[in-house]
Enzyme design. Structure first.
Site, mmCIF file in Angstrom:
data_model
loop_
_atom_site.group_PDB
_atom_site.id
_atom_site.type_symbol
_atom_site.label_atom_id
_atom_site.label_comp_id
_atom_site.label_asym_id
_atom_site.label_seq_id
_atom_site.Cartn_x
_atom_site.Cartn_y
_atom_site.Cartn_z
ATOM 1 N N LEU A 95 0.926 -1.211 -0.141
ATOM 2 C CA LEU A 95 -0.026 -0.019 0.052
ATOM 3 C C LEU A 95 0.744 1.319 -0.069
ATOM 4 C CD1 LEU A 95 -2.595 -1.068 2.964
ATOM 5 C CD2 LEU A 95 -2.649 -1.216 0.295
ATOM 6 N N PHE A 99 8.974 5.850 -10.347
ATOM 7 C CA PHE A 99 10.201 6.059 -9.464
ATOM 8 C C PHE A 99 11.456 6.569 -9.809
ATOM 9 C CE2 PHE A 99 6.759 3.633 -7.126
ATOM 10 C CZ PHE A 99 6.999 4.000 -5.858
ATOM 11 N N CYS A 134 7.910 3.421 5.209
ATOM 12 C CA CYS A 134 8.240 1.979 4.624
ATOM 13 C C CYS A 134 9.758 2.109 4.199
ATOM 14 C CB CYS A 134 7.462 1.856 3.409
ATOM 15 S SG CYS A 134 5.615 1.385 4.111
ATOM 16 N N ARG A 156 7.190 10.921 8.775
ATOM 17 C CA ARG A 156 8.360 10.334 9.372
ATOM 18 C C ARG A 156 9.438 10.298 8.356
ATOM 19 N NH1 ARG A 156 4.765 4.827 10.748
ATOM 20 N NH2 ARG A 156 3.271 5.747 9.230
#
Length: 448
Positions: free
Chosen positions: A156, A255, A266, A334
């Site tokens: 996800l 990406f 992640c 984060r």
């Protein structure tokens, strides 16, 4: 099916809600009573587009419920999903204390056969540890109930989690049990009717697949940032290079956007955890170390470019920051590049004037009240009277700018664009100093 989800973070809440949305009865359990109270009151503790509406609809239909009672949670579902956090430990390895705590809870309370599903991102071999933990808890009770453990890693993306769950490219289940295969196929049946994307493999392969996928994507990002840094030194425009290599179907465009580094929950921890796993089997994963090192260095580029624009002296300067979340459509900060930038600015004696469409509360939670941090209500307030602007997150609200207007708001005409949102020629035409990533050292006026 009756399904229990342990954990109501990004993975647990999205998984539980999406499974409820296709007709399963889902009970989500969390030890955080305040979070459960908010969910029961219809408040969503995280920002994820579309999730709030889906949670409320399924709660109203009675298919999605919440509890803090572990015994009730274990009794509820045949499938017991573990979807709790696995934060990095001090040595970079995944901290499995929460995963194993859930396993112990299941073993302590189960009274009939269960299937334990590892949904959390966990190192290879975790299913074995979960199995041992459940068995030990049962043995302590003098019970010998049957149970099975499988791996069902999540894929996800924050900001697109619902789309990824409902229309993802694959659903991976690690198991050799025919019974587990049958139950997991029933669980995901609504999502595989048109296209059977359910892939069964052995447990260790499933666990490694998750880490390998994230490490590959992180590698693409760090590689492109290396090329961007090289392009700056060679006088090439990395955006042209990106289009050139992305047109190759073997590479593709996903990406390969250069920027100020990756963050989030992640990629940073999963690259570190995979490298740590490699070390535990006496393999030096040099590429993984390089990916992480490049990313750490890339997060310093925003401050380095800004410092260069001000001849190394940022004391007393006020810097506008557009974007605090590590990426758009989330409030997650984060390992965000914005944090590296702001902390460097404060150390240099500068003030920050920041705006993000969703991450303002998270920023307040992280940093509290500071004299050198002002959080404002929109992008206009952020640049008012600031000496320069830095863009950390590519929110849509930042993509279109009247540069004459922006120049009139800033004390000095300086933009540091960590996401390459603008065309250099347009900024140059407005008479502004523009530092992007891999598009030349600077474009526009010669001094701040």
């Amino acid at each position: 099916m009756r399904i229990t989800i342990f954990g109501t973070g990004y993975v647990g809440l999205v998984t539980g809600t999406c499974l409820a949305d296709v007709g399963h009865d889902v009970l989500c359990m969390d030890v955080d009573a305040a979070k459960i109270a908010r969910l029961e009151a219809g408040e969503i503790p995280i920002y994820e587009p579309g999730l709030e509406e889906m949670v409320k609809a399924n709660v109203a239909e009675g298919r999605l419920r919440f509890t803090t009672e572990p015994a009730a949670a274990v009794a509820f579902g045949t499938l017991q999903f573990i979807a709790v956090g696995t934060p990095p430990d001090e040595d970079g390895s995944a901290d499995l204390q929460y995963v194993l705590a859930v396993a112990e809870t299941i073993g302590r309370h189960m009274t009939e056969e269960k299937v334990v599903v590892d949904k959390s991102t966990v190192p290879v071999g975790t299913a074995d540890r979960v199995r041992e933990t459940v068995a030990a808890a049962l043995a302590e009770r003098g019970e010998s109930l049957a149970f099975e453990v499988c791996s069902n890693p999540e894929f996800l993306k924050e900001g697109a989690a619902i789309e990824d769950f409902t229309h993802g490219a694959r659903i991976i289940v690690g198991t050799e049990s025919e019974r587990v295969k049958t139950l997991m196929r029933e669980c995901y049946a609504p999502y595989i009717r048109l296209h059977d994307k359910l892939m069964f493999m052995d447990v260790r392969a499933a666990e490694l697949t998750k880490y390998a996928a994230n490490a590959m994507l992180a590698t693409k990002i760090s590689f492109m940032n290396e090329i961007a840094n090289l392009a700056e030194r060679l006088g090439a425009d990395v955006e042209q290079v990106r289009r050139g290599i992305g047109s190759d179907p073997r590479i593709g465009y996903h990406f390969i956007y250069p920027g100020c580094g990756y963050g989030g929950s992640c990629f940073p921890k999963d690259v570190q955890a995979l490298a740590r796993t490699a070390g535990e089997v006496d393999y030096a994963a040099e590429l993984l170390g390089a990916v992480e090192a490049v990313n750490r260095r890339q997060k310093q580029t925003l401050f380095a470019k800004l410092s260069k624009a001000f001849d190394g002296d940022l004391r007393g300067r006020t810097i506008a920051v557009w974007g605090l979340a590590f990426k758009p459509n989330t409030d997650d900060m984060r390992d965000a590049p914005s944090r590296t930038l702001m902390e460097s600015l404060w150390a240099a004696g500068a003030r920050v004037q920041a705006y993000d469409p969703e991450a303002m509360d998270e920023c307040r939670r992280l940093y509290g009240e500071r004299d050198d941090l002002t959080l404002v209500g929109d992008r206009t307030e952020a640049v008012e009277g600031a000496d320069a602007l830095v863009i950390c997150t590519e929110w849509k609200a930042f993509r279109s700018v009247d540069f004459a207007w922006l120049k009139s708001r800033l004390t000095l005409p300086v933009i540091v664009d960590g996401r390459n949102l603008f065309e250099p020629e347009a900024v140059k035409a407005a008479g502004m100093l523009y530092y992007a990533v891999g598009r030349g050292d600077s474009i526009g006026v010669t001094s701040a």
